[in-house]
Design a protein around this motif. Sequence first.
Motif: not given
Lengths: 132, 293
Positions: A34-37, A39, A87, A90-91, A94-99, B126-128, B201-203, B205
């Motif tokens: 859905f357009g979220v890029i 890199n 990975l 992917v995160l 989705y708009g999230t993070t993981n330490m 969703a954020q830490e 998030g560079k969205a 669209a």
Amino acid sequence: MILSILDIKKTIIKYIFFTIFILVFGQIYEHFSFGVISNYMIYAFLIPLILGLLINTIIYFTKIVPSKMGSCLYNNGIITLTVGSILRGVLDIYGTTNMYLKIYLYAGVLLIIAGIVFYIINIIKNYTFKII
Amino acid sequence: MKKIFNICYLSILSIFTIFVLLNTFILSEVYQVANNSSKNKTLIEPSDSEKTITETTYKDENIDIELKTYRENDTTIYVASVKGDSKLLKTALANNSYGKNVTAKTSTIAEDNNAILAINGDYYGAQEKGYVLKNGVIYRNIAVSGKEDLVIYEDGTMEIINESDMSLENLLEKGAYNILSFGPGLIINGKISVDANDEVGKAMASNPRTAIGVLKDGTIIFVVSDGRSNDSEGLSLLELAEFMKSLGCVTAYNLDGGGSSTMYFNGKVINNPTTSGRGTSERSVSDIVYIGY
């Protein structure tokens, strides 16, 4: 135990397929994001392309081959960095993070360094001796 | 030897990757149960006077809410205007708990808190990192450099700040009661603060969006747009900012969008939440912003 030139050739072919797979996977994943890029997703293929395909091609032409253990550590380092990058992509999407993501970077870099150290030791042990 | 090492290492890598995915998306952990009673603003008792409730309005002696539907940029946009006592503007956490992967549908959290009007919040889970201040209680005090937050003060005024410029303690001293940490800010001091390339998030669209804003006279504006469907394309952040500017907002802030975008009013979900565009389905979120007693 060092690899043969034939082994390097096989490794190059494996990296060609692996790079294409990661490139296609990243593009397909981005297509449905859905357009979220990210890199990290788009450019993950550069890791096997540069560190795997390019380096092994150089080794193939220079014919200074690594040991089996060194090659094994190095290749696992590339896989670790590539999986970590995908990975992270992917995160990101989705708009999230993981330490825990940083562990991929640490483990990947450590394995690659270990592989390079084995490679250098191998050069010193085999090729220096031959020159003398 | 090499084969055994490869098998062992790749097995460990696979198991670790599965763990990271579970840890990110599924395994839930409650860090703190919300206890707002001591920190709550002076509570307003539910009005005993007659309420006027229709499909698009709610009115009692303390609050006046009007829901309007707009059609802009091939997108259906739901706008709720709230006039009245700002003490009724609150936030709520899923399952009344702060934690990782603690989520519930916007409508469920709204029902649990007797909300009259609610939208999904900033999805802090969703954020830490990033400030988490809900109803006067600090849950997370880790600043993110460059992160724009919406600060809602006890008197109902709103301000967009940068986390690197202001500590949470300073904000509390100034009277901050809720902080929404998603962003970016859409309108700051009456001016649009995003452009076509400045997207979350560079969205870039068009997507479903959720936003909150305030007019010059203090009217609070809740906005949710549908998106990702044939009926409603969705908005870019710039389009959302321009729309909120056209409503007269002097401050406006983007909240979690996409599949999370949900508006709840008078006991039902108003918009058509969707993640994939194939059918309507409400996503579970960490928190909501709502109007209620």
